[in-house]
Design a protein around this motif. Structure first.
Motif, PDB file in Angstrom:
ATOM      1  N   SER A   1     -19.079 -58.970 -88.225  1.00 22.90           N
ATOM      2  CA  SER A   1     -18.589 -58.470 -86.973  1.00 22.90           C
ATOM      3  C   SER A   1     -18.730 -59.234 -85.763  1.00 22.90           C
TER       4      SER A   1
ATOM      5  N   ASP B   1     -16.890 -63.153 -86.270  1.00 24.61           N
ATOM      6  CA  ASP B   1     -15.755 -62.922 -85.836  1.00 24.61           C
ATOM      7  C   ASP B   1     -15.444 -62.502 -83.902  1.00 24.61           C
ATOM      8  N   ASP B   2     -16.288 -61.948 -83.299  1.00 23.31           N
ATOM      9  CA  ASP B   2     -16.803 -61.734 -81.606  1.00 23.31           C
ATOM     10  C   ASP B   2     -16.768 -63.003 -81.313  1.00 23.31           C
ATOM     11  N   SER B   3     -17.871 -63.764 -81.553  1.00 22.17           N
ATOM     12  CA  SER B   3     -18.343 -65.051 -81.548  1.00 22.17           C
ATOM     13  C   SER B   3     -16.531 -66.402 -81.762  1.00 22.17           C
ATOM     14  N   LEU B   4     -15.988 -65.871 -82.023  1.00 23.21           N
ATOM     15  CA  LEU B   4     -15.217 -66.697 -82.520  1.00 23.21           C
ATOM     16  C   LEU B   4     -13.372 -66.320 -82.239  1.00 23.21           C
ATOM     17  N   LYS B   5     -13.823 -64.760 -81.979  1.00 24.76           N
ATOM     18  CA  LYS B   5     -12.586 -64.844 -79.991  1.00 24.76           C
ATOM     19  C   LYS B   5     -12.406 -65.314 -79.715  1.00 24.76           C
ATOM     20  N   ILE B   6     -14.199 -64.867 -78.786  1.00 26.26           N
ATOM     21  CA  ILE B   6     -14.785 -65.462 -77.203  1.00 26.26           C
ATOM     22  C   ILE B   6     -14.296 -66.983 -77.615  1.00 26.26           C
TER      23      ILE B   6
ATOM     24  N   GLU C   1     -12.313 -69.181 -79.022  1.00 27.33           N
ATOM     25  CA  GLU C   1     -11.112 -69.553 -79.251  1.00 27.33           C
ATOM     26  C   GLU C   1      -9.842 -69.159 -77.779  1.00 27.33           C
ATOM     27  N   ASP C   2     -10.574 -67.753 -77.235  1.00 27.39           N
ATOM     28  CA  ASP C   2      -9.839 -67.610 -76.002  1.00 27.39           C
ATOM     29  C   ASP C   2     -10.577 -69.270 -75.120  1.00 27.39           C
ATOM     30  N   GLU C   3     -11.821 -69.048 -74.972  1.00 26.28           N
ATOM     31  CA  GLU C   3     -11.691 -70.291 -74.144  1.00 26.28           C
ATOM     32  C   GLU C   3     -11.540 -71.534 -74.326  1.00 26.28           C
TER      33      GLU C   3
END
Length: 126
Positions: free
Chosen positions: A41, A44-49, A51-53
């Motif tokens: 989890s 996944d949160d780090s990956l989302k950050i 990808e947003d960047e």
């Protein structure tokens, strides 16, 4: 007859011990599963950050560099960029010429690895 009864009692004790051991191991596995789910989890949160960047930064990169990156990603499939650690490309672990390493550290031009073709960058890995 007594030997058979005694053997039955020994087997029951073995089953009880094994059941207790299995219960303890099950608890340990459940705890490990929970820990791993928490770690997934967080990842996944780090990956989302990230990808947003990436989406936010992408428009500020020239079209030529985006095409180069896309071509490398298509060819390599895992990463279009590799860190230069010392004078070793971390994409293919080959040594780059000393002058190339100096140019990569200057960070004023897009330089690719002569062996794997990935874009070389220099940043400290801690």
């Amino acid at each position: 007859m007594l030997a058979i009864l005694d053997e039955g009692e020994v087997r029951r004790n073995e089953i009880r011990v094994l059941t207790e051991k299995m219960s303890g191991e099950r608890s340990a596995l459940v705890a490990e599963k929970d820990r791993l789910q928490t770690e997934v989890s967080a990842t996944d949160d780090s990956l989302k950050i990230i990808e947003d960047e990436k989406i936010r930064i992408l428009p500020h990169i020239s079209e030529n560099i985006r095409r180069l990156y896309a071509r490398i990603m298509t060819a390599k499939g895992d990463s279009g960029v590799a860190n230069l650690l010392g004078d070793i490309c971390q994409g293919c672990y080959s040594r780059v010429p000393p002058q190339t390493a100096v140019e990569v550290r200057r960070n004023n031009a897009i330089i690719t690895c002569e062996v794997c073709g990935r874009i070389l960058v220099h940043y400290n890995v801690s």
